[in-house]
Write an enzyme that holds these catalytic residues in place. Structure first.
Site: not given
Length: 244
Positions: A142, A155
Site C-alpha cells: 500500500s 493500518y
C-alpha cells in the site's frame, strides 16, 4: 500472450472481491489455473465458475480465514494436492478497519492478525513449494506502507511491516530462485473502507482513482517473471502528490 502462464498454478488470498478477484481473472486470462481463498465461500464459487467458463482454466475453492494458522496450511496443502505444485502466490487478504490510535483493542488485534499474521502464515506455508518451482510470491502492499498515514496509523504500520517482511524474505530466498514482489496501490475502487465509513467503490467515480484491474495487471506482470524479480511496483493515481 494469452497463454503466458499456461500450466502454472496460482493461489490468491482475499480472492472474493476487489483486487483479489481481479487478480484471479488476470492470471486466468494468461492461462493459469487458480486456487481461490477468502472467507466468503459463495463469492469464491461464483468466481470459480466464471473463470472456468470464460477462460477454460481449472479452479479450486479453498475458503479460509488467514488469521487461522491451520486453515492457511490446509489451503496450501489442498492446492498442492489438487494441482501437484504451486508456482504463484498472491498475498492479498487484508483489512483497513479502524482510524487513529483510539481504535479498540479488538479492532487493533483483528487488523494485526489479518494483515501481519495472515501474511506470515501464508508465506511460511507456500515457500517450500515455491522453492520447488522457482515461483513468485507477490504481496499487495500500500501507499500507506511507504508514507505516513496520520489518519490511520495502525493500518499503515501493518503495511510498513509487510514491506519490510517481504524484502527481507526476498533477500533470504533469492538464491533459491524464488521471486518476491510488493505491489503498492493508493486508493482503489473496491470494498476497501467499508469497515470504517464508505467503500472506495462508492466514494469514487470510475476513472477518479485506480481500478482493481490496474493492480491486477501489475500483479500478473510480476507473476510472469521467470528470471528477474519485480522487487517493488507502485501504482498511484496521477494527482496523488498534488499539493504536497
Amino acid at each position: 500472450m494469452a497463454d503466458e502462464l499456461s500450466g502454472r498454478i496460482a493461489l490468491v488470498t482475499g480472492a472474493s472481491s476487489g483486487i483479489g478477484a481481479s487478480t484471479a481473472r488476470a492470471l486466468a486470462t494468461d492461462g493459469a489455473n487458480v486456487a481461490l481463498s477468502a472467507r466468503r465461500e459463495e463469492r469464491l464459487t461464483e468466481l470459480a465458475d466464471e473463470l472456468e467458463a470464460d477462460y477454460g482454466v481449472e479452479t479450486l475453492v479453498v475458503p479460509a480465514d488467514v488469521r487461522e494458522e491451520e486453515a492457511v496450511e490446509s489451503v496450501v496443502a489442498d492446492t498442492v494436492d489438487r494441482f501437484g505444485k504451486l508456482d504463484i502466490t498472491v498475498v492479498n487478504a487484508g483489512l483497513g478497519r479502524g482510524s487513529g490510535v483510539d481504535i479498540s483493542t479488538e479492532e487493533y488485534r483483528t487488523m494485526m492478525d489479518t494483515n501481519v499474521d495472515g501474511a506470515f502464515f501464508t508465506t511460511r506455508a507456500v515457500l517450500p513449494h515455491l522453492r520447488e518451482t522457482t515461483g513468485n510470491l507477490i504481496f499487495v502492499g500500500s501507499f500507506a506502507g511507504k508514507f505516513p498515514r496520520p489518519a490511520n496509523p495502525v493500518y499503515a504500520a501493518t503495511k510498513w511491516w509487510l514491506r519490510g517482511f517481504a524484502h527481507s524474505v526476498e533477500a533470504a530466498v533469492g538464491e533459491d530462485g524464488v521471486g518476491i514482489s510488493v505491489v503498492n496501490p493508493t486508493e482503489v475502487r473496491t470494498e476497501f473502507g467499508s469497515e470504517i465509513d464508505e467503500a472506495f467503490e462508492d466514494r469514487f467515480d470510475p476513472g477518479e482513482v485506480t481500478e482493481p484491474e490496474e493492480i491486477a495487471d501489475a500483479i500478473a506482470f510480476a507473476a510472469k517473471q521467470t528470471n528477474s524479480t519485480v522487487s517493488e511496483l507502485d501504482l498511484y493515481r496521477r494527482d496523488k502528490f498534488s499539493g504536497w
